[in-house]
Design a protein around this motif. Structure first.
Motif, short mmCIF file in Angstrom:
data_model
loop_
_atom_site.label_atom_id
_atom_site.label_comp_id
_atom_site.label_asym_id
_atom_site.label_seq_id
_atom_site.Cartn_x
_atom_site.Cartn_y
_atom_site.Cartn_z
N TYR A 1 0.51 -1.03 0.20
CA TYR A 1 0.02 -0.22 0.11
C TYR A 1 0.90 1.23 0.13
CZ TYR A 1 -4.72 -2.16 0.60
OH TYR A 1 -5.95 -2.72 0.57
N ASN A 2 1.83 1.21 0.79
CA ASN A 2 2.82 2.42 0.86
C ASN A 2 3.45 2.69 -0.45
OD1 ASN A 2 2.16 2.97 3.45
ND2 ASN A 2 3.88 1.79 4.46
N ASN A 3 3.89 1.65 -0.94
CA ASN A 3 4.45 1.85 -2.22
C ASN A 3 3.64 2.17 -3.26
OD1 ASN A 3 7.48 1.28 -2.33
ND2 ASN A 3 6.97 -0.46 -1.03
N LEU A 4 2.32 1.82 -3.35
CA LEU A 4 1.44 2.23 -4.49
C LEU A 4 1.08 3.61 -4.05
CD1 LEU A 4 -0.87 -0.84 -4.43
CD2 LEU A 4 0.72 0.00 -6.22
N ARG A 5 0.86 4.13 -2.86
CA ARG A 5 0.62 5.38 -2.82
C ARG A 5 1.76 6.30 -2.95
NH1 ARG A 5 0.58 5.34 2.84
NH2 ARG A 5 -1.68 4.30 2.61
N MET A 6 2.94 5.92 -2.76
CA MET A 6 4.06 6.60 -3.34
C MET A 6 4.10 6.80 -5.04
SD MET A 6 7.49 6.46 -4.43
CE MET A 6 7.81 4.68 -4.04
N PHE A 7 4.03 5.63 -5.63
CA PHE A 7 3.84 5.60 -6.95
C PHE A 7 2.80 6.61 -7.39
CE2 PHE A 7 5.41 0.77 -6.70
CZ PHE A 7 6.84 1.37 -6.72
N LYS A 8 1.75 6.45 -6.95
CA LYS A 8 0.71 7.51 -7.30
C LYS A 8 0.94 8.87 -7.02
CE LYS A 8 -3.74 8.78 -5.70
NZ LYS A 8 -4.73 8.41 -4.58
N GLU A 9 1.46 9.33 -5.93
CA GLU A 9 2.02 10.55 -6.00
C GLU A 9 2.99 11.23 -6.88
OE1 GLU A 9 3.66 10.81 -1.60
OE2 GLU A 9 1.47 10.26 -1.00
N VAL A 10 3.96 10.19 -7.31
CA VAL A 10 4.95 10.75 -8.32
C VAL A 10 4.43 10.45 -9.71
CG1 VAL A 10 6.87 10.34 -6.82
CG2 VAL A 10 6.28 8.33 -8.29
N GLY A 11 3.19 9.96 -9.88
CA GLY A 11 2.59 10.03 -11.11
C GLY A 11 2.76 8.89 -12.06
N ILE A 12 3.18 7.74 -11.62
CA ILE A 12 3.38 6.41 -12.59
C ILE A 12 2.48 5.71 -12.26
CG2 ILE A 12 6.02 6.84 -12.56
CD1 ILE A 12 6.33 4.74 -10.48
N VAL A 13 1.37 5.59 -11.30
CA VAL A 13 0.19 4.75 -11.18
C VAL A 13 -1.08 5.54 -10.80
CG1 VAL A 13 -0.69 3.14 -9.61
CG2 VAL A 13 1.90 2.74 -10.22
N LYS A 14 -2.01 5.14 -11.34
CA LYS A 14 -3.34 5.59 -11.22
C LYS A 14 -4.05 4.77 -10.15
CE LYS A 14 -4.83 8.63 -15.10
NZ LYS A 14 -5.67 8.51 -16.37
N GLU A 15 -4.93 5.32 -9.24
CA GLU A 15 -5.76 4.64 -8.53
C GLU A 15 -7.18 4.72 -9.07
OE1 GLU A 15 -7.03 4.10 -3.43
OE2 GLU A 15 -5.59 5.91 -4.25
N LEU A 16 -7.74 3.41 -9.07
CA LEU A 16 -9.23 3.43 -9.51
C LEU A 16 -9.98 3.01 -8.58
CD1 LEU A 16 -8.24 1.30 -12.88
CD2 LEU A 16 -8.20 3.83 -12.55
N THR A 17 -11.15 3.85 -8.14
CA THR A 17 -12.07 3.27 -7.11
C THR A 17 -13.21 3.20 -7.73
OG1 THR A 17 -12.30 5.52 -6.73
CG2 THR A 17 -10.77 4.66 -5.35
N TYR A 18 -13.94 1.84 -7.49
CA TYR A 18 -15.34 1.70 -7.97
C TYR A 18 -16.10 1.17 -7.01
CZ TYR A 18 -12.82 1.41 -12.53
OH TYR A 18 -12.13 1.87 -13.71
N GLY A 19 -17.09 1.99 -6.38
CA GLY A 19 -18.19 1.76 -5.45
C GLY A 19 -17.23 1.32 -4.21
N ASP A 20 -17.70 0.30 -3.30
CA ASP A 20 -17.06 -0.03 -2.04
C ASP A 20 -15.76 -0.83 -2.22
OD1 ASP A 20 -19.56 0.88 -1.75
OD2 ASP A 20 -20.46 -0.57 -0.80
N SER A 21 -15.46 -1.12 -3.37
CA SER A 21 -14.64 -2.28 -3.38
C SER A 21 -13.13 -1.69 -3.11
CB SER A 21 -14.79 -3.07 -4.86
OG SER A 21 -14.57 -2.12 -5.88
N SER A 22 -12.43 -2.67 -3.19
CA SER A 22 -10.96 -2.12 -3.10
C SER A 22 -10.48 -1.44 -4.26
CB SER A 22 -10.03 -3.36 -2.89
OG SER A 22 -10.29 -4.31 -1.43
#
Length: 145
Positions: free
Chosen positions: A60-81
């Motif tokens: 999770y921490n690495n994904l958050r950092m990747f998102k902050e530097v713009g190399i990963v997007k977080e996709l949220t769909y409803g209540d799911s992860s």
């Protein structure tokens, strides 16, 4: 193609002075090679054999950092992860209503939709998202048997 994009992501991290640990490299590699829009748990389960001391929190921490530097997007769909996407350019997703599989879909005709929306509504548009739902070929096969 995935190897080239993975290397670009690694180079991008180096310019931000982020140390490339084996776990970080493995998480990025998984994202770029699988192209399945995985959850953090999916990534953790796929890598726990190689990194038995790595926790879900590390993923999770690495994904958050990747998102902050713009190399990963977080996709949220409803209540799911949240799911994570290493394709950060504008594109859309087709989502299977049976198994939840997400597939990238690009339609150049929609590239101007934000400009048109601003013109028609006088809003200052910051972004947009479109999702298409249906049944994937694998689930269609299962239902016909």
């Amino acid at each position: 193609m995935a190897k080239h994009r993975l290397q670009e992501a690694i180079d991008s991290l180096k310019t931000t002075k982020v140390r490339m640990t084996p776990q970080r490299h493995a998480i990025l590699e998984y994202l770029y090679e699988s192209m399945t829009h995985p959850t953090a748990d999916d990534i953790y389960k796929a890598l726990e054999g190689r990194f038995p001391n790595m926790s879900v929190a590390t993923v999770y921490n690495n994904l958050r950092m990747f998102k902050e530097v713009g190399i990963v997007k977080e996709l949220t769909y409803g209540d799911s992860s949240s799911r994570f996407d290493c394709v950060t350019t504008d594109h859309y997703h087709v989502i299977c209503t049976d198994c939840g599989k997400i597939v990238d879909f690009h339609y150049p005709g929609l590239d101007e939709v934000e400009t048109l929306a601003e013109h028609v509504t006088n809003f200052d548009v910051s972004n947009h998202r479109m999702e298409i739902y249906g049944v994937c070929p694998d689930c269609k096969k299962k239902s016909t048997h």
